[in-house]
Design a protein around this motif. Structure first.
Motif, PDB file in Angstrom:
ATOM      1  N   ALA A 165     -35.124  40.982 -65.388  1.00  0.00           N
ATOM      2  CA  ALA A 165     -34.330  41.970 -64.668  1.00  0.00           C
ATOM      3  C   ALA A 165     -34.985  43.328 -64.876  1.00  0.00           C
ATOM      4  O   ALA A 165     -35.228  43.746 -66.013  1.00  0.00           O
ATOM      5  CB  ALA A 165     -32.894  41.991 -65.177  1.00  0.00           C
ATOM      6  N   GLN A 166     -35.278  44.014 -63.776  1.00  0.00           N
ATOM      7  CA  GLN A 166     -35.874  45.342 -63.862  1.00  0.00           C
ATOM      8  C   GLN A 166     -34.895  46.342 -63.254  1.00  0.00           C
ATOM      9  O   GLN A 166     -34.425  46.153 -62.125  1.00  0.00           O
ATOM     10  CB  GLN A 166     -37.200  45.376 -63.105  1.00  0.00           C
ATOM     11  CG  GLN A 166     -38.016  46.636 -63.348  1.00  0.00           C
ATOM     12  CD  GLN A 166     -39.382  46.530 -62.712  1.00  0.00           C
ATOM     13  OE1 GLN A 166     -39.506  46.355 -61.502  1.00  0.00           O
ATOM     14  NE2 GLN A 166     -40.433  46.616 -63.529  1.00  0.00           N
TER      15      GLN A 166
ATOM     16  N   LEU B 208     -34.454  40.984 -59.752  1.00  0.00           N
ATOM     17  CA  LEU B 208     -34.180  39.799 -60.561  1.00  0.00           C
ATOM     18  C   LEU B 208     -35.113  38.667 -60.149  1.00  0.00           C
ATOM     19  O   LEU B 208     -35.229  38.337 -58.957  1.00  0.00           O
ATOM     20  CB  LEU B 208     -32.731  39.345 -60.377  1.00  0.00           C
ATOM     21  CG  LEU B 208     -31.666  40.071 -61.204  1.00  0.00           C
ATOM     22  CD1 LEU B 208     -30.290  39.844 -60.611  1.00  0.00           C
ATOM     23  CD2 LEU B 208     -31.698  39.578 -62.643  1.00  0.00           C
ATOM     24  N   THR B 209     -35.790  38.073 -61.138  1.00  0.00           N
ATOM     25  CA  THR B 209     -36.578  36.873 -60.889  1.00  0.00           C
ATOM     26  C   THR B 209     -36.177  35.805 -61.897  1.00  0.00           C
ATOM     27  O   THR B 209     -35.690  36.118 -62.988  1.00  0.00           O
ATOM     28  CB  THR B 209     -38.087  37.144 -61.008  1.00  0.00           C
ATOM     29  OG1 THR B 209     -38.415  37.380 -62.381  1.00  0.00           O
ATOM     30  CG2 THR B 209     -38.492  38.353 -60.176  1.00  0.00           C
ATOM     31  N   THR B 210     -36.397  34.560 -61.527  1.00  0.00           N
ATOM     32  CA  THR B 210     -36.027  33.429 -62.380  1.00  0.00           C
ATOM     33  C   THR B 210     -37.253  32.566 -62.631  1.00  0.00           C
ATOM     34  O   THR B 210     -38.209  32.574 -61.846  1.00  0.00           O
ATOM     35  CB  THR B 210     -34.925  32.591 -61.718  1.00  0.00           C
ATOM     36  OG1 THR B 210     -35.394  32.126 -60.442  1.00  0.00           O
ATOM     37  CG2 THR B 210     -33.672  33.405 -61.507  1.00  0.00           C
ATOM     38  N   PRO B 211     -37.256  31.793 -63.739  1.00  0.00           N
ATOM     39  CA  PRO B 211     -38.408  30.937 -64.023  1.00  0.00           C
ATOM     40  C   PRO B 211     -38.674  29.967 -62.874  1.00  0.00           C
ATOM     41  O   PRO B 211     -37.759  29.324 -62.348  1.00  0.00           O
ATOM     42  CB  PRO B 211     -37.987  30.190 -65.294  1.00  0.00           C
ATOM     43  CG  PRO B 211     -36.976  31.079 -65.939  1.00  0.00           C
ATOM     44  CD  PRO B 211     -36.247  31.730 -64.803  1.00  0.00           C
ATOM     45  N   GLY B 212     -39.934  29.887 -62.472  1.00  0.00           N
ATOM     46  CA  GLY B 212     -40.317  28.923 -61.455  1.00  0.00           C
ATOM     47  C   GLY B 212     -40.099  29.358 -60.029  1.00  0.00           C
ATOM     48  O   GLY B 212     -40.383  28.584 -59.108  1.00  0.00           O
ATOM     49  N   ASP B 213     -39.607  30.589 -59.790  1.00  0.00           N
ATOM     50  CA  ASP B 213     -39.371  30.986 -58.398  1.00  0.00           C
ATOM     51  C   ASP B 213     -40.626  31.516 -57.720  1.00  0.00           C
ATOM     52  O   ASP B 213     -40.637  31.756 -56.507  1.00  0.00           O
ATOM     53  CB  ASP B 213     -38.246  32.019 -58.299  1.00  0.00           C
ATOM     54  CG  ASP B 213     -38.504  33.301 -59.084  1.00  0.00           C
ATOM     55  OD1 ASP B 213     -39.673  33.646 -59.291  1.00  0.00           O
ATOM     56  OD2 ASP B 213     -37.523  33.954 -59.489  1.00  0.00           O
ATOM     57  N   GLY B 214     -41.706  31.741 -58.488  1.00  0.00           N
ATOM     58  CA  GLY B 214     -42.980  32.140 -57.902  1.00  0.00           C
ATOM     59  C   GLY B 214     -43.037  33.579 -57.431  1.00  0.00           C
ATOM     60  O   GLY B 214     -43.979  33.954 -56.712  1.00  0.00           O
TER      61      GLY B 214
END
Length: 583
Positions: A461-462, A477-483
């Motif tokens: 989260a930035q 927001l990014t999640t593991p594996g979303d590329g």
């Protein structure tokens, strides 16, 4: 010539209520009868007896048994700030939900929100009739109606410390515990046998105390042995005597505590509807405790004390119990967005305008571990908007913030690092969430590299705000594996926002700062910074923390994207908008 004493008189408010009551009785003689004139009590209240017709109230199984006509004592306060109260002088209602100390009806659960002085006597009597109707119809749930199992009321005295209880009550009827002083106003109860603390017996009672716990030791002992005061009506008590064992426990504890100190105790009272016990804490004065110590010194700690020999003037000072056991307490933020942080491990990079507030909100939300990183020190000017105080000036931000977070929650594990990143790089892999609040291009690049690290489980989260006002909020927001990396997410969101006229209020988040947008806080070589107050930044941080919590708690919003938020005072009332990366 002697001066004639003036007799106490009713206040104007009491006279008004009495006049309204008599008018109602005149207009509705079949329903209301006034049986006495008001009499002033020593506490300034006025007591007046009335009879209410209750024969027509429908009765259901389990409901309160009422006579055709019931007599009540109305207690009128001297001023309208508090409502009148209603009680009975018999014990037929004893033990029924919402009957306090066996004789007072709880017709206002929260008088501050329910009592309107303008309603006067008619409004008060409507509440009484509604209470009687619900009671007769069996609408009160005993499991929730009586908040306190001890007479339905809270017991506490002035100038006594608060006893904090977090450990589960042991199954034994008599348990030795310790009270550890945290502050002059706080004592923590623990069952650990080793360590410092005031020895305190914890006694599990066999019965609830529907009449309350009294204010003297002698009366309390009477209630332990006869909680329903059956002896007053010639009946045997419903429980076997408990007072001798209670006194022996007090004696044994007092003998192990320093001379000149009061003797504390905790009693666990069963709830009439079952479930966890209600805890009641009290103390005996130091001089009484010293008598117990002298008795123990001469006759030993196993001596049996006859309750009948107890001085009737010995007072019990009841303490506030802050009962925080998980089995009896529901968190006040239960089912709120921040519940997603509960039990999580969080790494926060940057402890400044947003990061210092984010860290506090995450700590209060119930995170299990928080690691915080910042290479800066605190100066006085930062106190305007960052989460620090005067005594923090000169300290490293990470260390000062760690101190504050530990003060918020005892069990919280806080690991500070005085650098841009943690001293222990394994923290990156251990975290459930990494929050970047640095606005550092180098940190963004590092997190981009970590995006595809094997074993990564953390969501990224930035967070950021605008330079001109500090009232806009940005959350990637990014999640593991979303590329998707944070840099790519920022690029995509910037393109979408700048191309959308409806999101013009958020354009400054991607535009170069104009003259005056940034602030130069001091003369000389001072790095320009953004405008904004503590109120602005705390509000923005709170909104961003709630949004992160939603992503942590629910799979249906666990998609990469960008949240845009604004406080109500932001320019042109900018809305909240979520821009998914796929869009």
């Amino acid at each position: 010539m002697s001066r004639r004493r003036t007799r106490p008189e009713l206040t104007g408010w009491q006279k008004q209520l009495v006049a309204e009551l008599r008018a109602l009785a005149t207009n509705r003689p079949d329903e209301i009868r006034v049986l006495s004139s008001p009499t002033l009590q020593t506490d300034g209240t006025a007591l007046i007896r009335v009879s209410l017709r209750t024969a027509e109230l429908p009765h259901e199984p389990g409901g309160l048994e009422l006579k055709d006509d019931e007599e009540f004592l109305l207690r009128l306060r001297s001023v309208p700030l508090q409502p009148p109260s209603v009680e009975v002088d018999h014990t037929r209602f004893l033990g029924f939900p919402h009957v306090l100390q066996g004789q007072r009806l709880c017709v206002y659960l929260d008088p501050s929100r329910e009592w309107r002085p303008t309603d006067g006597m008619s409004g008060f009597l409507r509440r009484v009739w509604d209470w009687l109707a619900d009671a007769a119809a069996g609408k009160f749930d005993a499991a929730t109606a009586m908040y306190h199992a001890v007479g339905g009321v809270l017991h506490q005295a002035e100038d006594t410390p608060t006893i904090v209880v977090r450990e589960t009550l042991p199954a034994r009827a008599f348990q030795a515990a310790r009270l550890v002083e945290r502050t002059p106003q706080r004592l923590d109860l623990t069952y650990q046998s080793a360590g410092e603390g005031h020895r305190t017996p914890v006694v599990a009672l066999r019965s609830e105390l529907p009449f309350g716990a009294a204010s003297t030791l002698a009366l309390f002992l009477t209630l332990l042995d006869d909680p329903y005061l059956d002896a007053a009506d010639g009946r045997p008590s419903r429980v076997s005597p408990q007072s001798p064992a209670f006194l022996t426990a007090l004696l044994a504890a007092a003998a192990r505590n320093p001379k000149g100190t009061p003797q504390y105790f905790v009693v666990a009272v069963p709830h009439p509807a079952g479930g966890p016990h209600h805890l009641l804490g009290g103390r005996l004065p130091a001089d009484t405790a010293d008598v117990l110590r002298q008795l123990a010194a001469t006759r030993g700690v196993d001596v049996t004390i006859d309750p009948a020999t107890i001085n009737t003037d010995i007072a019990i000072e009841w303490c506030t119990i802050s009962d925080e056991r998980s089995e009896v307490t529901t968190r006040r933020d239960d089912d709120r967005p921040v519940s997603g942080f509960r039990g999580k491990t969080v790494l926060i990079l940057g402890c400044g305008g947003l990061g210092s507030w984010v860290a506090e909100f995450v700590a209060r939300a119930g995170a299990a571990e928080i690691a915080i990183c910042d290479p800066g020190n605190i100066t006085g000017g930062l106190l305007v908007r960052q989460n620090y105080g005067e005594t923090d000036i000169g300290r490293p931000k990470a260390q000062a913030l760690a101190t504050r977070l530990r003060q918020i929650r005892d069990e919280l594990i806080v690991t500070p690092s005085e650098g841009l990143i943690p001293d222990d790089l394994s923290t990156f892999l251990a975290a459930d969430l990494i929050v970047d609040a640095t606005v550092s291009l180098a940190i963004t690049a590092a997190l981009d590299v970590l995006s595809d690290t094997p074993g990564r489980r953390a969501k990224f989260a930035q967070v950021a705000t605008d330079a001109a006002s500090g009232m806009l909020g940005l959350l990637h927001l990014t999640t593991p594996g979303d590329g998707v990396t944070l840099s790519r997410l920022d690029e995509l969101a910037g393109q979408s926002v700048l191309a959308d006229a409806q999101l013009e209020a958020f354009h400054p988040l991607w535009q170069n700062s104009h003259g005056g947008d940034e602030l130069v806080p001091t003369r000389g070589c001072s790095v320009p910074t953004f405008h904004g107050s503590a109120a602005d930044l705390a509000a923005v941080a709170a909104n961003l923390v709630n949004l992160i919590g939603l992503h942590l708690a629910a799979d249906d919003v666990d998609v990469p994207g960008t949240h845009l938020v604004a406080t109500p005072y932001a320019s042109r009332g900018a809305p909240h908008r979520f821009l998914p990366a796929s869009g």
